[in-house]
Design a protein around this motif. Sequence first.
Motif, PDB file in Angstrom:
ATOM      1  N   TYR A 109       0.838  -1.200   0.000  1.00 44.97           N
ATOM      2  CA  TYR A 109       0.000   0.000   0.000  1.00 44.97           C
ATOM      3  C   TYR A 109       0.872   1.250   0.000  1.00 44.97           C
ATOM      4  O   TYR A 109       0.629   2.192  -0.772  1.00 44.97           O
ATOM      5  CB  TYR A 109      -0.917  -0.014   1.223  1.00 44.97           C
ATOM      6  CG  TYR A 109      -1.899   1.134   1.268  1.00 44.97           C
ATOM      7  CD1 TYR A 109      -3.161   1.009   0.693  1.00 44.97           C
ATOM      8  CD2 TYR A 109      -1.573   2.340   1.875  1.00 44.97           C
ATOM      9  CE1 TYR A 109      -4.065   2.065   0.727  1.00 44.97           C
ATOM     10  CE2 TYR A 109      -2.458   3.398   1.910  1.00 44.97           C
ATOM     11  CZ  TYR A 109      -3.713   3.250   1.337  1.00 44.97           C
ATOM     12  OH  TYR A 109      -4.599   4.302   1.368  1.00 44.97           O
ATOM     13  N   PRO A 121      -6.556   1.587  -8.565  1.00 38.29           N
ATOM     14  CA  PRO A 121      -6.952   0.187  -8.367  1.00 38.29           C
ATOM     15  C   PRO A 121      -5.963  -0.597  -7.509  1.00 38.29           C
ATOM     16  O   PRO A 121      -6.367  -1.390  -6.654  1.00 38.29           O
ATOM     17  CB  PRO A 121      -7.020  -0.365  -9.801  1.00 38.29           C
ATOM     18  CG  PRO A 121      -7.304   0.835 -10.649  1.00 38.29           C
ATOM     19  CD  PRO A 121      -6.560   1.953  -9.995  1.00 38.29           C
ATOM     20  N   ASP A 122      -4.656  -0.365  -7.731  1.00 37.46           N
ATOM     21  CA  ASP A 122      -3.661  -1.054  -6.894  1.00 37.46           C
ATOM     22  C   ASP A 122      -3.766  -0.597  -5.450  1.00 37.46           C
ATOM     23  O   ASP A 122      -3.677  -1.404  -4.512  1.00 37.46           O
ATOM     24  CB  ASP A 122      -2.251  -0.771  -7.424  1.00 37.46           C
ATOM     25  CG  ASP A 122      -1.951  -1.526  -8.702  1.00 37.46           C
ATOM     26  OD1 ASP A 122      -2.629  -2.540  -8.951  1.00 37.46           O
ATOM     27  OD2 ASP A 122      -1.054  -1.110  -9.439  1.00 37.46           O
ATOM     28  N   ALA A 171      -6.394   0.582  -3.945  1.00 37.15           N
ATOM     29  CA  ALA A 171      -7.608  -0.001  -3.377  1.00 37.15           C
ATOM     30  C   ALA A 171      -7.416  -1.488  -3.075  1.00 37.15           C
ATOM     31  O   ALA A 171      -7.885  -1.991  -2.045  1.00 37.15           O
ATOM     32  CB  ALA A 171      -8.771   0.192  -4.343  1.00 37.15           C
ATOM     33  N   ARG A 172      -6.715  -2.174  -3.987  1.00 40.39           N
ATOM     34  CA  ARG A 172      -6.512  -3.617  -3.796  1.00 40.39           C
ATOM     35  C   ARG A 172      -5.683  -3.887  -2.544  1.00 40.39           C
ATOM     36  O   ARG A 172      -6.011  -4.786  -1.747  1.00 40.39           O
ATOM     37  CB  ARG A 172      -5.819  -4.196  -5.033  1.00 40.39           C
ATOM     38  CG  ARG A 172      -5.532  -5.691  -4.948  1.00 40.39           C
ATOM     39  CD  ARG A 172      -5.251  -6.227  -6.355  1.00 40.39           C
ATOM     40  NE  ARG A 172      -4.240  -5.445  -7.032  1.00 40.39           N
ATOM     41  CZ  ARG A 172      -2.928  -5.629  -6.902  1.00 40.39           C
ATOM     42  NH1 ARG A 172      -2.490  -6.575  -6.084  1.00 40.39           N
ATOM     43  NH2 ARG A 172      -2.059  -4.884  -7.555  1.00 40.39           N
ATOM     44  N   HIS A 173      -4.611  -3.108  -2.347  1.00 38.30           N
ATOM     45  CA  HIS A 173      -3.768  -3.335  -1.169  1.00 38.30           C
ATOM     46  C   HIS A 173      -4.478  -2.894   0.114  1.00 38.30           C
ATOM     47  O   HIS A 173      -4.322  -3.528   1.164  1.00 38.30           O
ATOM     48  CB  HIS A 173      -2.445  -2.588  -1.322  1.00 38.30           C
ATOM     49  CG  HIS A 173      -1.641  -3.021  -2.508  1.00 38.30           C
ATOM     50  ND1 HIS A 173      -1.465  -4.348  -2.830  1.00 38.30           N
ATOM     51  CD2 HIS A 173      -0.981  -2.307  -3.462  1.00 38.30           C
ATOM     52  CE1 HIS A 173      -0.724  -4.430  -3.923  1.00 38.30           C
ATOM     53  NE2 HIS A 173      -0.427  -3.215  -4.323  1.00 38.30           N
ATOM     54  N   LEU A 218      -7.723  -2.989   0.490  1.00 40.05           N
ATOM     55  CA  LEU A 218      -8.731  -4.022   0.718  1.00 40.05           C
ATOM     56  C   LEU A 218      -8.106  -5.273   1.326  1.00 40.05           C
ATOM     57  O   LEU A 218      -8.733  -5.952   2.148  1.00 40.05           O
ATOM     58  CB  LEU A 218      -9.413  -4.365  -0.611  1.00 40.05           C
ATOM     59  CG  LEU A 218     -10.613  -5.316  -0.546  1.00 40.05           C
ATOM     60  CD1 LEU A 218     -11.709  -4.732   0.329  1.00 40.05           C
ATOM     61  CD2 LEU A 218     -11.132  -5.609  -1.954  1.00 40.05           C
ATOM     62  N   ALA A 219      -6.852  -5.558   0.927  1.00 34.88           N
ATOM     63  CA  ALA A 219      -6.176  -6.731   1.492  1.00 34.88           C
ATOM     64  C   ALA A 219      -6.005  -6.581   3.007  1.00 34.88           C
ATOM     65  O   ALA A 219      -6.119  -7.556   3.758  1.00 34.88           O
ATOM     66  CB  ALA A 219      -4.818  -6.922   0.825  1.00 34.88           C
ATOM     67  N   LYS A 249      -9.375  -7.193   4.492  1.00 38.26           N
ATOM     68  CA  LYS A 249      -9.690  -8.622   4.417  1.00 38.26           C
ATOM     69  C   LYS A 249      -8.958  -9.405   5.503  1.00 38.26           C
ATOM     70  O   LYS A 249      -9.510 -10.323   6.113  1.00 38.26           O
ATOM     71  CB  LYS A 249      -9.307  -9.167   3.037  1.00 38.26           C
ATOM     72  CG  LYS A 249     -10.296  -8.819   1.942  1.00 38.26           C
ATOM     73  CD  LYS A 249      -9.889  -9.454   0.619  1.00 38.26           C
ATOM     74  CE  LYS A 249     -10.925  -9.191  -0.468  1.00 38.26           C
ATOM     75  NZ  LYS A 249     -10.513  -9.784  -1.772  1.00 38.26           N
TER      76      LYS A 249
END
Length: 548
Positions: A180, A219-220, A222-224, A226-227, A230
């Motif tokens: 992130y 997007p990256d 957000a993906r990190h 979100l990880a 999660k």
Amino acid sequence: MPLTFGAVVRQSRAWLPLIGAAALLGSLGMLALPLALAAAVDTVAAGRDATGPVAAAAGLVLLGVACDLAEAAAETSCAAGASARLRTGLVRRMLAAPHRIARFEPGDLVARMSAGAADAGHAGPSTVGAIAAALPPLGSLAVLVWLDWRLAAAFAAGLALVALVLRLFARQTAAAAQQYQAAQGEMAARLTEAIEGSRTIAAAGTTGAETRRVLAGLPDLARHGLATWKALSAAGARAAIAGPLATIGVLAVAGFLVSGGSLTAGELLAAGQYAMMGAGLGSLTGVVAAVARARAAVARLADVHDLSAMSYGTDDLPAGPGGLEFTSVTVRGDTGPILRDVTFRIPGGALAAVVGTAGSGKSTLAETAVRLRDPDSGTVTLDGRPLPALSRTALRTAAGLATARPALAGATLADAMGPGRPRAAVTAAATAVGAHDFAARLPATYDTPLPEVPMSGGEAQRIGLARAWHAERLLVLDDATSSLDVLSARRIEDALASTGRTRLAVTYDAALAARADLVVWLHEGSVRAVGRHEALWTDPDYRAVFAR
């Protein structure tokens, strides 16, 4: 000394004892509270006066609140101080290593210095918090052993599951936090580039495309991010199984003990509270996440901290006119040599023009001449003295650099023209480069705040020239008059010549090369020829250098 997580923790040691003491006292109060409540319950059940146990329980609650407040205040001060020290040290290191900092994008560095240093500043408090967070489970285990070893055995089995959940959560959170922060730095780098070129982008009508380029990393990011969530939700789901299992196990054993007369009703209440306290993951996940973010931030800051600062000698310059000499100088970049075996000599007081096509190494040569970077091999001398042997004061007093696009810094125009220098020296330099009239027209003249100074490219170059004017022996001009009109540039060159200083001018201007005492012609990082302009002009390849 390398920058490590442990090193950052040690830098916070002035506050850590207070944080640790508050955390320890608060944990001890938390552990004592169930026993006090148990005593109150048993006292009431026995028909006796429970004023003492209730007062003790109330006192423990107040103690917990006071410890939490003290710990929060100390953690805030500690993190703020650590972040400030990190930023100060890293900025100094960056400015002391101009020859190596270019491999980082400016926006990425800003992200590391701001958000990264803030996260890294929590290394000390988060470490103490992690240790303190282990006290309730361990203390609960100890008290349960004291109550009955069978309660402790049931609790230990559930605690092992909790430890596994935390271990997995820590691993997932650390990876997500590092990714992130890296994505955040890449976006900041692209945003900085876009801000610097905002006028060009607007003029070209590419605002939409540039917006998409800057935000392409969302997007990256957000993906990190979100990880991380999660990992937290997965830890919560696992905790929903592990925590209650530990509590149920202890309560089941406690029920049998109460039915057998081995445990009182108050002790049953205490055992249940200790089980819930020790198996709870709420505070533990927060602490683990803070440690993971701090570790990731320290790792990114360490990349900058590990830059080797430029060291200086102790020598002063001997008397001399400012003669500059390159001997077998090679400078390597990330993809190969930028300068190869460069050798030439400029007599003191002379004007030398450095010419060559784009990418031939001219700016690198200019930086090496004033020691903004060191050659990988070979030597550069000023009046016969190697530049690394000179003290900082001797070198920076003797040599200066003005560039085509000067980076102007300071609170006021005077600061940008002559940082730390007397006003008379600033005014004299501004007058010499034709910037005095421009400054005199401003509302507060030289005291006008720099952000409020309207300036063209030529005026920015004049300010940069004024800043470098203090150089007593050698002034290097890296295309530093390219935005000035011919008459203004000629006046500055005449003013320079009248001072008797050596001048090294990187230029694409054939007229300036013609006026120079000698020309150094670079081609693909090597010196193709050194001589007078009129002699070199007979070579068509030389003429092609100026055909742009």
